[in-house]
Scaffold this motif. Structure first.
Motif, PDB file in Angstrom:
ATOM      1  N   ASP A 153       0.827  -1.210   0.000  1.00  0.00           N
ATOM      2  CA  ASP A 153       0.000   0.000   0.000  1.00  0.00           C
ATOM      3  C   ASP A 153       0.859   1.258   0.000  1.00  0.00           C
ATOM      4  O   ASP A 153       0.522   2.263  -0.652  1.00  0.00           O
ATOM      5  CB  ASP A 153      -0.943   0.000   1.205  1.00  0.00           C
ATOM      6  N   LEU A 154       1.968   1.222   0.729  1.00  0.00           N
ATOM      7  CA  LEU A 154       2.869   2.376   0.754  1.00  0.00           C
ATOM      8  C   LEU A 154       3.452   2.632  -0.632  1.00  0.00           C
ATOM      9  O   LEU A 154       3.547   3.783  -1.078  1.00  0.00           O
ATOM     10  CB  LEU A 154       3.996   2.131   1.760  1.00  0.00           C
ATOM     11  N   ALA A 155       3.831   1.557  -1.306  1.00  0.00           N
ATOM     12  CA  ALA A 155       4.370   1.714  -2.661  1.00  0.00           C
ATOM     13  C   ALA A 155       3.307   2.279  -3.602  1.00  0.00           C
ATOM     14  O   ALA A 155       3.604   3.153  -4.429  1.00  0.00           O
ATOM     15  CB  ALA A 155       4.886   0.374  -3.171  1.00  0.00           C
ATOM     16  N   LYS A 156       2.077   1.797  -3.490  1.00  0.00           N
ATOM     17  CA  LYS A 156       1.000   2.302  -4.349  1.00  0.00           C
ATOM     18  C   LYS A 156       0.750   3.785  -4.134  1.00  0.00           C
ATOM     19  O   LYS A 156       0.329   4.498  -5.053  1.00  0.00           O
ATOM     20  CB  LYS A 156      -0.287   1.512  -4.068  1.00  0.00           C
ATOM     21  N   SER A 157       1.024   4.257  -2.898  1.00  0.00           N
ATOM     22  CA  SER A 157       0.806   5.681  -2.612  1.00  0.00           C
ATOM     23  C   SER A 157       2.009   6.536  -2.991  1.00  0.00           C
ATOM     24  O   SER A 157       1.997   7.746  -2.744  1.00  0.00           O
ATOM     25  CB  SER A 157       0.487   5.863  -1.124  1.00  0.00           C
ATOM     26  N   GLY A 158       3.063   5.913  -3.561  1.00  0.00           N
ATOM     27  CA  GLY A 158       4.180   6.685  -4.078  1.00  0.00           C
ATOM     28  C   GLY A 158       5.493   6.530  -3.345  1.00  0.00           C
ATOM     29  O   GLY A 158       6.508   7.090  -3.770  1.00  0.00           O
ATOM     30  N   TYR A 159       5.504   5.784  -2.245  1.00  0.00           N
ATOM     31  CA  TYR A 159       6.758   5.562  -1.532  1.00  0.00           C
ATOM     32  C   TYR A 159       7.738   4.774  -2.405  1.00  0.00           C
ATOM     33  O   TYR A 159       7.340   3.865  -3.143  1.00  0.00           O
ATOM     34  CB  TYR A 159       6.525   4.764  -0.256  1.00  0.00           C
ATOM     35  N   ALA A 160       9.013   5.094  -2.295  1.00  0.00           N
ATOM     36  CA  ALA A 160      10.071   4.233  -2.822  1.00  0.00           C
ATOM     37  C   ALA A 160      10.516   3.335  -1.682  1.00  0.00           C
ATOM     38  O   ALA A 160      10.853   3.819  -0.600  1.00  0.00           O
ATOM     39  CB  ALA A 160      11.238   5.067  -3.327  1.00  0.00           C
ATOM     40  N   VAL A 161      10.494   2.007  -1.900  1.00  0.00           N
ATOM     41  CA  VAL A 161      10.726   1.060  -0.807  1.00  0.00           C
ATOM     42  C   VAL A 161      11.855   0.098  -1.184  1.00  0.00           C
ATOM     43  O   VAL A 161      11.828  -0.518  -2.258  1.00  0.00           O
ATOM     44  CB  VAL A 161       9.454   0.253  -0.480  1.00  0.00           C
ATOM     45  N   LEU A 162      12.832  -0.020  -0.294  1.00  0.00           N
ATOM     46  CA  LEU A 162      13.902  -1.009  -0.431  1.00  0.00           C
ATOM     47  C   LEU A 162      13.727  -2.023   0.691  1.00  0.00           C
ATOM     48  O   LEU A 162      13.774  -1.672   1.867  1.00  0.00           O
ATOM     49  CB  LEU A 162      15.276  -0.341  -0.331  1.00  0.00           C
ATOM     50  N   VAL A 163      13.487  -3.291   0.329  1.00  0.00           N
ATOM     51  CA  VAL A 163      13.271  -4.356   1.306  1.00  0.00           C
ATOM     52  C   VAL A 163      14.456  -5.315   1.276  1.00  0.00           C
ATOM     53  O   VAL A 163      14.765  -5.898   0.229  1.00  0.00           O
ATOM     54  CB  VAL A 163      11.966  -5.131   1.016  1.00  0.00           C
ATOM     55  N   ILE A 164      15.118  -5.479   2.407  1.00  0.00           N
ATOM     56  CA  ILE A 164      16.207  -6.444   2.553  1.00  0.00           C
ATOM     57  C   ILE A 164      15.655  -7.646   3.298  1.00  0.00           C
ATOM     58  O   ILE A 164      15.084  -7.504   4.384  1.00  0.00           O
ATOM     59  CB  ILE A 164      17.381  -5.827   3.333  1.00  0.00           C
ATOM     60  N   SER A 165      15.801  -8.826   2.715  1.00  0.00           N
ATOM     61  CA  SER A 165      15.227 -10.007   3.350  1.00  0.00           C
ATOM     62  C   SER A 165      16.050 -11.247   3.025  1.00  0.00           C
ATOM     63  O   SER A 165      16.639 -11.354   1.953  1.00  0.00           O
ATOM     64  CB  SER A 165      13.780 -10.219   2.890  1.00  0.00           C
ATOM     65  N   SER A 166      16.054 -12.187   3.996  1.00  0.00           N
ATOM     66  CA  SER A 166      16.696 -13.476   3.782  1.00  0.00           C
ATOM     67  C   SER A 166      15.680 -14.542   3.392  1.00  0.00           C
ATOM     68  O   SER A 166      16.059 -15.695   3.182  1.00  0.00           O
ATOM     69  CB  SER A 166      17.421 -13.922   5.064  1.00  0.00           C
ATOM     70  N   GLU A 167      14.396 -14.174   3.327  1.00  0.00           N
ATOM     71  CA  GLU A 167      13.343 -15.126   3.015  1.00  0.00           C
ATOM     72  C   GLU A 167      12.945 -15.005   1.550  1.00  0.00           C
ATOM     73  O   GLU A 167      12.406 -13.986   1.119  1.00  0.00           O
ATOM     74  CB  GLU A 167      12.130 -14.894   3.911  1.00  0.00           C
ATOM     75  N   MET A 168      13.184 -16.067   0.784  1.00  0.00           N
ATOM     76  CA  MET A 168      12.881 -16.029  -0.637  1.00  0.00           C
ATOM     77  C   MET A 168      11.399 -15.773  -0.927  1.00  0.00           C
ATOM     78  O   MET A 168      11.076 -14.963  -1.811  1.00  0.00           O
ATOM     79  CB  MET A 168      13.340 -17.321  -1.316  1.00  0.00           C
ATOM     80  N   PRO A 169      10.443 -16.433  -0.239  1.00  0.00           N
ATOM     81  CA  PRO A 169       9.028 -16.150  -0.531  1.00  0.00           C
ATOM     82  C   PRO A 169       8.665 -14.693  -0.315  1.00  0.00           C
ATOM     83  O   PRO A 169       7.851 -14.138  -1.065  1.00  0.00           O
ATOM     84  CB  PRO A 169       8.278 -17.066   0.456  1.00  0.00           C
ATOM     85  N   GLU A 170       9.261 -14.063   0.674  1.00  0.00           N
ATOM     86  CA  GLU A 170       8.983 -12.655   0.945  1.00  0.00           C
ATOM     87  C   GLU A 170       9.497 -11.774  -0.201  1.00  0.00           C
ATOM     88  O   GLU A 170       8.787 -10.886  -0.688  1.00  0.00           O
ATOM     89  CB  GLU A 170       9.631 -12.245   2.263  1.00  0.00           C
TER      90      GLU A 170
END
Length: 514
Positions: A453-470
């Protein structure tokens, strides 16, 4: 008993070695446990599941003597017990390996492993030779890459967790409780833990295993019990159930991670990282994040992902390269400069880096934006409550009151407060480092929905994750890292798991697959 494969995990037909009957635990303003029953059989791995705040850790702290139950019984080896403290429980044969590590940083590995039960010789002197020999046997069994005389404070989080596990091997327990034991372990260390658990089972030890990782639960456990809102909802044999049924037991509904085609209409670059380097940490890292886009950064522990985020956020000084924010090259002297420029970082370690555990929920929520809740240099309680109430409702934070200390909340609710704190700064770029580590499936789904939802509202988001499904479920693009370098970039809708694994293990060549 061969406990190494999922097919062998049939229920064990034996009388329980441990029984918890009608356990009730009340804290001011909340009933944490209400008439909960639970038992463990010798040689069994009994998984205990539930959402954050369901009461799992509280139940185990009652078992280990850290909390005293208001009602109920603990029966160990056929005898009713009343543990006054953790030392009493340990002497009786109950060991709790904590989710929050309880080590003494100023003491050595050996002293921590045998803390409270150091080997002695005449005149009550510590037998240092025996301590060293016994510790080395444990470290060899755990295949640890550190020494008996290393100070615990010098070890990484993952190595500290191995010291915690070593405590369970320091004597002959009847029951061992593993509370989120792999949350900070590397992929190399997890199989070692599984071998230790299998070995304990073969010795007739009962294992209680708490984890949010379903693959571990179905690989290790014989039975699964579920708590919801402090109440027991049922027990099933692992061989007779599936992830969907367990999820329904935990949260009352099924969940599916949305892998549907993601938006492709993005704005201009909000972040550009150009040939960024920090000596001996990572080298020549380049990528971009556009407005309205979620970029996933995927890699093994130690690949340099968190360090890249910390450099963007001003916590590390780059040795080369540029960070460009909204079209302008920035040179942040510190994290305050980054926040003032519209960058927010939800850190990997929420307890040490994201919260002040001794402060209440309201005060934690406004820590990153004090100027918005103050007037003439004085805090305004009404404004603070307004901010807290906004995110408490929007993020479905479960707490009896804003006055509750954050340290008393579940991991999922703590993480929601960290995210709410940073959202109130109204950032242009939101960096999320392991946003759902140690969080139950219900809270994880809520955070995934929030990020989208944040991305849809225009946020630029960088997600760091060790979980492949995520990473696969969230990302419009995926940046793969290995050994401090970007090895590949993938389109989030058109990437195979095999390609990702090759890229993060150094088997793949540098590629641009997008």
């Amino acid at each position: 008993m061969n406990a190494s494969s999922p097919q062998s995990r049939q229920p064990i037909d034996a009388a329980p070695i441990l029984e918890l009957k009608g356990i009730t635990k009340r804290f001011p303003g909340v009933v944490a446990l209400n008439n909960v029953d639970f038992d463990v059989r010798p040689g069994e791995v009994h998984a205990l599941l539930g959402e954050n705040g369901a009461g799992k850790s509280t139940l185990m702290k009652v078992l280990a003597g850290k909390h005293q139950a208001n009602e109920g019984k603990i029966i160990l080896g056929g005898q009713e017990m009343a543990f006054e403290n953790p030392k009493h429980a340990k002497r009786a044969g109950v060991v709790l390996i904590h989710q929050e590590q309880s080590l003494v940083s100023e003491m050595t590995v050996a002293e921590n492993i045998f803390l409270g039960s150091l080997p002695r010789k005449s005149f009550n002197r510590v037998d240092w030779r025996k301590l060293r020999e016994d510790t080395n046997k444990i470290l060899e069994r755990l295949k640890c890459g550190f020494q008996h005389d290393d100070l615990v404070g010098s070890l990484s989080i993952a190595k500290k967790q191995m010291v915690e596990i070593g405590r369970a091997l320091a004597f002959t327990p009847q029951v061992v409780v593993f509370d989120e034991p792999t949350a900070s372990l590397t992929d190399h260390e997890k199989p070692v833990l599984y071998d230790v658990i299998n070995s304990l089972c073969e010795q007739g030890v009962g294992i209680v295993y708490i984890s949010h990782r379903m693959d571990e639960i179905f690989h290790l456990s014989h039975r699964i019990s579920v708590l919801r809102d402090g109440e027991y909802t049922g027990t099933v044999n692992t061989a007779d159930t599936n992830e969907d049924e367990i999820t329904r037991m935990m949260i009352g509904r099924s969940l599916t991670l949305d892998h549907a085609s993601k938006p492709t209409d993005f704005g201009d670059n909000m972040l550009e990282v150009r040939h960024l380097s920090v000596k001996r940490v990572f080298e020549d890292v380049s990528f971009n994040v556009r407005k309205g886009e979620i970029v996933g950064m995927y890699g093994l522990v130690g690949a340099g992902r968190s360090e890249v985020a910390e450099t963007i956020f001003g916590l590390r000084k780059p040795s080369a390269g540029d960070v460009v924010l909204d079209g302008e090259v920035v040179n942040f002297r510190n994290s305050h400069d980054a926040v003032m420029s519209g960058v927010a970082l939800v850190p990997e370690d929420r307890k040490d880096q994201g919260l002040i555990l001794g402060m209440n929920c309201r005060d934690n929520m406004t820590l990153a934006s004090l100027s918005s809740v103050s007037s003439l240099g004085f805090m305004t309680s009404a404004k603070e409550r307004e901010v807290y109430d906004k995110y408490h409702q929007a993020m479905k934070i479960k707490t009896p009151s804003w006055r509750q200390k954050v340290g008393n909340l579940s991991g999922g609710n703590q993480q929601k407060i960290v995210i709410g704190k940073w959202l109130h700064t109204q950032p242009k770029l939101l960096i999320l480092d392991e946003p759902t580590r140690g969080i139950d499936v219900g809270s994880k789904s809520e955070i995934h929905t929030l990020v989208k939802d944040l991305a849809k509202s225009g946020y630029a988001v960088l997600v760091i994750s060790s979980e492949m499904p995520e990473v696969l479920g969230l990302s419009n693009r995926i940046i793969a890292m290995y050994d401090g370098r970007v090895t590949a970039e993938f389109d989030g809708d058109n990437v195979s798991e095999d390609a990702l694994v090759q890229a993060i293990t150094g088997m793949g060549k540098q590629a641009q697959a997008s």
